[in-house]
Design an enzyme around this catalytic site. Structure first.
Site, short mmCIF file in Angstrom:
data_model
loop_
_atom_site.label_atom_id
_atom_site.label_comp_id
_atom_site.label_asym_id
_atom_site.label_seq_id
_atom_site.Cartn_x
_atom_site.Cartn_y
_atom_site.Cartn_z
N HIS A 3 -7.06 -8.92 13.95
CA HIS A 3 -7.16 -7.89 13.05
C HIS A 3 -7.66 -8.35 11.64
CE1 HIS A 3 -5.90 -4.39 10.78
NE2 HIS A 3 -4.79 -4.64 10.44
N GLU B 226 -7.58 -7.03 8.52
CA GLU B 226 -7.14 -6.75 7.38
C GLU B 226 -6.42 -8.02 6.85
OE1 GLU B 226 -3.80 -3.59 7.51
OE2 GLU B 226 -4.04 -3.45 5.21
N TYR C 199 8.44 0.76 9.91
CA TYR C 199 7.10 0.25 10.07
C TYR C 199 6.18 1.27 10.84
CZ TYR C 199 3.35 -3.01 10.73
OH TYR C 199 2.09 -3.68 10.69
N HIS D 216 0.76 -1.27 0.02
CA HIS D 216 0.07 0.06 0.05
C HIS D 216 0.91 1.30 -0.05
CE1 HIS D 216 -2.86 -2.89 2.44
NE2 HIS D 216 -2.68 -3.12 0.98
N HIS E 198 3.83 -9.36 12.48
CA HIS E 198 4.86 -9.29 11.42
C HIS E 198 6.09 -9.26 12.22
CE1 HIS E 198 2.09 -8.25 8.06
NE2 HIS E 198 1.52 -7.26 8.77
N ASP F 160 -3.95 -9.48 5.33
CA ASP F 160 -2.90 -10.20 5.20
C ASP F 160 -2.89 -11.08 6.70
OD1 ASP F 160 -2.92 -7.71 6.73
OD2 ASP F 160 -0.77 -7.53 6.76
N HIS G 164 -4.02 -0.54 13.82
CA HIS G 164 -4.29 0.70 12.90
C HIS G 164 -5.63 0.75 12.14
CE1 HIS G 164 -3.17 -0.88 8.77
NE2 HIS G 164 -3.06 -2.10 9.83
N ASP H 43 -0.60 -5.86 14.56
CA ASP H 43 0.56 -5.26 13.84
C ASP H 43 1.38 -4.52 14.49
OD1 ASP H 43 -0.28 -5.75 11.17
OD2 ASP H 43 -1.68 -4.33 10.77
#
Ligand code: FEO
Length: 400
Positions: A82, A84, A195, A28, A228, A86, A148, A167
């Site tokens: 989360h 998202e 990050y 992104h 991550h 990924d 986030h 994250d």
């Protein structure tokens, strides 16, 4: 199933069962130059529980790592910290394969997962502060809205003092080293800061509140396991301290000069401003947008006190490379910066005003009127650029 993919033990009952994406280079708009990992964790409690999943193409890798510990069909609960993709992209297929008793997420997480992946009402919402018994182990959920995404939450495994932080505290770094104490600390420092700057920076006030809340709860951390990058088990106080520093955005004696140039006139002005900033006692980073990536700029700006931005004018606009980085910067909202704009032009010269407007929108405090000059700068112009750098340096030092 590929039996070369193994789970990695984290604590007595917790295993890392994620996937390594060695080749991803774009996330992104953020250049992930060292790839990334999608971390998922298996808790071998009475109720076997999977914390988060992985990006859809990596489902088989995750299932193979789980199978190195237990038959995936034995998973009772899945927790999605989360939504998202990924971390949830393979969730529908995993649910279909494993048939867990329950799948938990925050209330916003349930809604977001439904909107993204359409589960048909099988998800269960958990509340902030709620606990869930796994029999011999207990999970507690802490909502971390907007860190986030609106759905984000932490899960804390009480008996093993392990925080699953999605994250937060993560980084994009593909490696076979699973823990911070196995990894090169210079890489961890750089990638964790990059990050933070590229993902979490706009939510810094919420990060400060979260750190306060976690301190108030008196939770002990034996490990912080993000979604991550490596798991923190040694430098836990260090990474929490760095988050506090980055979130506070207290300026340092550092300036970043970001510019786009056509025939090197704006570049000459950038160099003169940089010389003035350095002569005034600041550390200076000059960044031509023809040579660096926008995510490198964010890393440099994270603790800077000043930002000078320059552009030539092309067809009444700032250069596309500058429009790109300014759009990115405006969204990520760096704070406590002093700023100025500059640029050379041939015909009309709108770029400097356009840059100043964006700096104003970003709430960057103006160090004074920008320098806008026609065609190649002569020595008088370069002297003014140098003086602007000196003036900015003095203003930054007054604010330290
Ligand atoms: Fe790693 Fe916000 O997903």
């Amino acid at each position: 199933m590929n039996s070369s993919f193994k789970a990695v033990p984290v604590t007595e009952d917790v295993w890392w069962v994620g996937a390594i994406d060695w080749n991803i280079r774009e996330f992104h708009g953020y250049q992930t130059q060292r790839g990334t990992t999608y971390n998922a964790y298996l808790i071998m409690a009475d109720k076997v529980t999977l914390i988060d999943t992985v990006k859809a193409p990596f489902k088989e890798e995750m299932l193979a790592r789980i199978a190195s510990v237990v038959d995936p069909a034995r998973i009772d609960y899945i927790v999605s910290n989360h939504a998202e993709l990924d971390h949830s992209g393979c969730l529908p297929e995993v649910i279909a394969a494993v048939k867990p008793e329950k799948v938990y997420a925050s209330a916003v997480g349930v809604k977001t997962l439904e909107e993204l992946l359409h589960f048909g009402g099988i998800l269960t919402a958990v509340k902030d502060g709620e606990s869930l018994s796994l029999g011999n182990r207990t999970l507690t959920f802490l909502e971390t809205r907007m860190l986030h995404w609106p759905d984000s939450m932490f899960t804390y495994l009480q008996e093993e003092q392990l925080l699953f932080s999605q994250d937060a505290f993560g980084m994009h770094y593909a490696s076979l080293e699973r823990f911070d104490d196995e990894s090169d600390p210079a890489i961890l420092d750089y990638e964790a800061a990059t990050y933070y700057a590229n993902i979490l920076l706009p939510y810094s006030p919420l990060v400060l509140k979260l750190l306060e809340r976690v301190t108030g709860l008196g939770l002990a951390f034996r490990c912080i396991a993000p979604d991550h990058g490596p798991i923190w088990r040694k430098d836990i106080a260090g990474i929490i301290g760095r988050y506090g520093k980055w979130a506070a955005q207290k300026p340092e004696a550092k300036a970043v000069v970001v510019y786009g140039t056509m025939w090197h006139s704006t570049e000459k002005m950038a160099l003169a401003i940089g010389e003035g900033l350095a002569a005034g006692g600041l550390r200076v980073k000059l960044m031509s947008m023809d040579a660096v990536h926008r995510s490198d700029v964010l890393y440099e700006i994270l603790c800077a006190g000043a930002l000078a931005v320059g552009s030539s004018t092309l067809n009444n606009q700032m250069l596309p490379v500058m429009a790109d980085v300014m759009t990115y910067l405006r969204g990520l909202k760096p704070r406590n910066l002093l700023g100025a704009a500059f640029g050379s032009y041939g015909w009309s010269g709108e770029a400097v005003k356009q840059l100043e407007e964006i700096l104003t929108e970003m709430k960057v405090e103006s160090a004074g009127e920008g320098i806008r000059e026609k065609n190649a700068p002569d020595d008088e112009v370069l002297s003014r650029c140098y003086a602007l750098g000196l003036k900015m340096a003095a203003q930054v030092k007054d604010r330290l």
